[in-house]
Design an enzyme around this catalytic site. Structure first.
Site, PDB file in Angstrom:
ATOM      1  N   ASP A  33      70.338  45.525 126.084  1.00  0.00           N
ATOM      2  CA  ASP A  33      70.238  46.253 127.357  1.00  0.00           C
ATOM      3  C   ASP A  33      68.772  46.361 127.781  1.00  0.00           C
ATOM      4  O   ASP A  33      67.964  46.974 127.091  1.00  0.00           O
ATOM      5  CB  ASP A  33      70.819  47.665 127.177  1.00  0.00           C
ATOM      6  CG  ASP A  33      70.817  48.453 128.480  1.00  0.00           C
ATOM      7  OD1 ASP A  33      71.806  48.366 129.220  1.00  0.00           O
ATOM      8  OD2 ASP A  33      69.821  49.154 128.758  1.00  0.00           O
ATOM      9  N   TYR A  38      61.791  48.313 133.017  1.00  0.00           N
ATOM     10  CA  TYR A  38      61.263  48.506 131.656  1.00  0.00           C
ATOM     11  C   TYR A  38      60.021  47.634 131.408  1.00  0.00           C
ATOM     12  O   TYR A  38      59.302  47.864 130.433  1.00  0.00           O
ATOM     13  CB  TYR A  38      62.316  48.194 130.579  1.00  0.00           C
ATOM     14  CG  TYR A  38      63.549  49.086 130.581  1.00  0.00           C
ATOM     15  CD1 TYR A  38      63.618  50.232 131.380  1.00  0.00           C
ATOM     16  CD2 TYR A  38      64.647  48.789 129.782  1.00  0.00           C
ATOM     17  CE1 TYR A  38      64.752  51.032 131.384  1.00  0.00           C
ATOM     18  CE2 TYR A  38      65.784  49.592 129.783  1.00  0.00           C
ATOM     19  CZ  TYR A  38      65.828  50.702 130.595  1.00  0.00           C
ATOM     20  OH  TYR A  38      66.960  51.484 130.598  1.00  0.00           O
ATOM     21  N   LYS A  63      68.999  45.617 134.983  1.00  0.00           N
ATOM     22  CA  LYS A  63      69.272  46.587 136.054  1.00  0.00           C
ATOM     23  C   LYS A  63      68.277  46.376 137.195  1.00  0.00           C
ATOM     24  O   LYS A  63      67.137  45.971 136.947  1.00  0.00           O
ATOM     25  CB  LYS A  63      69.133  48.028 135.529  1.00  0.00           C
ATOM     26  CG  LYS A  63      69.799  48.247 134.173  1.00  0.00           C
ATOM     27  CD  LYS A  63      69.734  49.669 133.683  1.00  0.00           C
ATOM     28  CE  LYS A  63      70.205  49.772 132.241  1.00  0.00           C
ATOM     29  NZ  LYS A  63      69.181  49.478 131.224  1.00  0.00           N
ATOM     30  N   HIS A  96      70.494  50.525 138.950  1.00  0.00           N
ATOM     31  CA  HIS A  96      69.909  51.425 137.939  1.00  0.00           C
ATOM     32  C   HIS A  96      70.157  52.911 138.254  1.00  0.00           C
ATOM     33  O   HIS A  96      70.477  53.699 137.361  1.00  0.00           O
ATOM     34  CB  HIS A  96      68.412  51.142 137.801  1.00  0.00           C
ATOM     35  CG  HIS A  96      67.851  51.494 136.468  1.00  0.00           C
ATOM     36  ND1 HIS A  96      66.845  50.779 135.856  1.00  0.00           N
ATOM     37  CD2 HIS A  96      68.149  52.491 135.606  1.00  0.00           C
ATOM     38  CE1 HIS A  96      66.562  51.340 134.692  1.00  0.00           C
ATOM     39  NE2 HIS A  96      67.337  52.369 134.512  1.00  0.00           N
TER      40      HIS A  96
HETATM   41  N1  LIG Z   1      70.520  53.538 132.764  1.00  0.00           N
HETATM   42  C1  LIG Z   1      69.563  54.390 132.548  1.00  0.00           C
HETATM   43  O1  LIG Z   1      69.077  55.074 133.472  1.00  0.00           O
HETATM   44  C2  LIG Z   1      69.009  54.563 131.166  1.00  0.00           C
HETATM   45  C3  LIG Z   1      68.206  55.674 130.871  1.00  0.00           C
HETATM   46  C4  LIG Z   1      67.739  55.809 129.574  1.00  0.00           C
HETATM   47  C5  LIG Z   1      68.075  54.875 128.608  1.00  0.00           C
HETATM   48  N2  LIG Z   1      68.838  53.785 128.906  1.00  0.00           N
HETATM   49  C6  LIG Z   1      69.180  52.759 127.879  1.00  0.00           C
HETATM   50  O2  LIG Z   1      69.715  53.424 126.734  1.00  0.00           O
HETATM   51  C7  LIG Z   1      68.964  53.029 125.588  1.00  0.00           C
HETATM   52  C8  LIG Z   1      68.959  54.124 124.551  1.00  0.00           C
HETATM   53  O3  LIG Z   1      68.257  55.259 124.988  1.00  0.00           O
HETATM   54  P1  LIG Z   1      66.831  55.683 124.389  1.00  0.00           P
HETATM   55  O4  LIG Z   1      66.203  54.477 123.795  1.00  0.00           O
HETATM   56  O5  LIG Z   1      66.078  56.393 125.428  1.00  0.00           O
HETATM   57  O6  LIG Z   1      67.200  56.775 123.300  1.00  0.00           O
HETATM   58  P2  LIG Z   1      68.127  56.799 121.975  1.00  0.00           P
HETATM   59  O7  LIG Z   1      68.721  55.478 121.694  1.00  0.00           O
HETATM   60  O8  LIG Z   1      69.001  57.988 122.090  1.00  0.00           O
HETATM   61  O9  LIG Z   1      67.050  57.173 120.860  1.00  0.00           O
HETATM   62  C9  LIG Z   1      66.050  56.291 120.449  1.00  0.00           C
HETATM   63  C10 LIG Z   1      65.228  57.003 119.381  1.00  0.00           C
HETATM   64  O10 LIG Z   1      66.049  57.246 118.232  1.00  0.00           O
HETATM   65  C11 LIG Z   1      65.415  56.738 117.064  1.00  0.00           C
HETATM   66  N3  LIG Z   1      66.473  56.167 116.194  1.00  0.00           N
HETATM   67  C12 LIG Z   1      67.256  55.084 116.459  1.00  0.00           C
HETATM   68  N4  LIG Z   1      68.128  54.875 115.448  1.00  0.00           N
HETATM   69  C13 LIG Z   1      67.889  55.830 114.522  1.00  0.00           C
HETATM   70  C14 LIG Z   1      68.457  56.118 113.256  1.00  0.00           C
HETATM   71  N5  LIG Z   1      69.464  55.394 112.763  1.00  0.00           N
HETATM   72  N6  LIG Z   1      67.942  57.182 112.566  1.00  0.00           N
HETATM   73  C15 LIG Z   1      66.937  57.924 113.084  1.00  0.00           C
HETATM   74  N7  LIG Z   1      66.359  57.710 114.269  1.00  0.00           N
HETATM   75  C16 LIG Z   1      66.843  56.659 114.995  1.00  0.00           C
HETATM   76  C17 LIG Z   1      64.453  55.684 117.540  1.00  0.00           C
HETATM   77  O11 LIG Z   1      63.339  55.629 116.675  1.00  0.00           O
HETATM   78  P3  LIG Z   1      63.003  54.317 115.776  1.00  0.00           P
HETATM   79  O12 LIG Z   1      62.499  53.277 116.710  1.00  0.00           O
HETATM   80  O13 LIG Z   1      61.974  54.853 114.848  1.00  0.00           O
HETATM   81  O14 LIG Z   1      64.282  53.916 115.078  1.00  0.00           O
HETATM   82  C18 LIG Z   1      64.039  56.219 118.911  1.00  0.00           C
HETATM   83  O15 LIG Z   1      62.963  57.118 118.800  1.00  0.00           O
HETATM   84  C19 LIG Z   1      67.592  52.688 126.170  1.00  0.00           C
HETATM   85  O16 LIG Z   1      66.789  51.973 125.260  1.00  0.00           O
HETATM   86  C20 LIG Z   1      67.972  51.960 127.418  1.00  0.00           C
HETATM   87  O17 LIG Z   1      68.310  50.629 127.117  1.00  0.00           O
HETATM   88  C21 LIG Z   1      69.331  53.642 130.177  1.00  0.00           C
END
Ligand SMILES: NC(=O)c1ccc[n+]([C@@H]2O[C@H](COP(=O)([O-])OP(=O)(O)OC[C@H]3O[C@@H](n4cnc5c(N)ncnc54)[C@H](OP(=O)(O)O)[C@@H]3O)[C@@H](O)[C@H]2O)c1
Length: 266
Positions: A33, A38, A63, A96
């Protein structure tokens, strides 16, 4: 149709995103994704190319940002994304965010997105951060019947029940972003206690809970051991009691809430 788990790439840039996508593909992720905004599409594309995994085995999402919603601009934006990603098509192209204050008429950008699908720039189309009312409007527009998903924030502290239930009733898949509440789930006492019972981590419990609600999960991680644990998490089967305890953590805590966000379904 959308693989149940994908690798998110928000915030990851340069070599970090190349390494993260490389390791994810090696571990077996087949869903990535990204987004124009980004600023990492070129690196995501480079990692995919270098991985040797055939392009058709990967479900790739990008997006379109809100400043590219006019008809011609939206098509151009997607063509630019494809150029950076080094591919002829994406598997899913998303709006988006809904156009702030309806600056661009929804019919124009949903129509253009559907045209991109007809031209083969993307295999599927969808929306992100749409409220129930906005989703219904989009579905009713010409081309709107091709929408397959609404990507919204979902984690134990924001169950987003109204949106999840509404999408389900319309046959639209929910893709849950920030499923780990950007790491906050690791600090929660209830999730920690359940994790101990299952001999896994709170992150895995959070992902298993989101997945059990029939929502696609797209956690992001830079660490191969976290990526592996996240892949394994969706095989976990949580008891009804564990599901209920996690349901109880919902406190409507929204992390992605910019000033141009729509009037959310609370
Ligand atoms: N459509 C939208 O508007 C929108 C908005 C926000 C996000 N997104 C998408 O959703 C994805 C996910 O959201 P996000 O990246 O913001 O947050 P997330 O996936 O909820 O959290 C990522 C964080 O969690 C940690 N983490 C991941 N796996 C882990 C595990 N097994 N144990 C402990 N910590 C862990 C990562 O650190 P480490 O790197 O140290 O593992 C990172 O700091 C984004 O990357 C993006 O692609 C879309």
């Amino acid at each position: 149709m959308i693989p149940a788990i994908g690798m998110g790439t928000y915030r990851l840039k340069g070599q970090e995103v190349i390494d993260a996508v490389t390791s994810a593909l090696k571990l077996g992720y087949r869903h990535i994704d990204t987004a124009q905004v980004y600023g990492n599409e070129a690196e995501v594309g480079q990692a995919i190319k270098q991985s040797g995994v055939p392009r058709e085995e990967i479900f790739l999402t990008t997006k379109v940002w809100t400043d590219r919603f006019k008809h011609d601009d939206l098509l151009k934006s997607l063509e630019e994304s494809l150029g950076k990603l080094g591919t002829d098509y994406v598997d899913l192209a998303l709006i988006h965010w809904p156009s702030p204050n309806d600056e661009v008429d929804m019919a124009e950008y949903i129509g253009a997105l559907n045209e991109a699908r007809e031209k083969g720039l993307t295999k599927n189309i969808g929306v992100s951060n749409f409220t129930n009312v906005q989703l219904d409007r989009a579905l009713a527009l010409p081309g709107g019947d091709n929408i397959i998903t609404n990507q919204v924030e979902v984690h134990p502290f924001l169950a987003n029940r109204k949106v999840v239930d509404h999408c389900e009733s319309k046959g639209i898949k929910v893709t849950g972003y920030m499923p780990l509440a950007v790491g906050k789930v690791m600090e929660d006492e209830t999730l920690k206690a359940i994790a101990e019972e299952y001999d896994v981590t709170p992150a895995q419990i959070a992902l298993a809970w989101v997945y059990s609600r029939n929502v696609v999960v797209i956690p992001s991680s830079t660490k191969p051991d976290h990526q592996k644990a996240n892949l394994e998490a969706i095989k976990l089967s949580l008891s009804a009691d564990a599901m209920m305890r996690i349901d109880g953590l919902d406190r409507g805590e929204r992390i992605a809430n910019p000033d141009f966000a729509p009037q959310w379904d609370e």
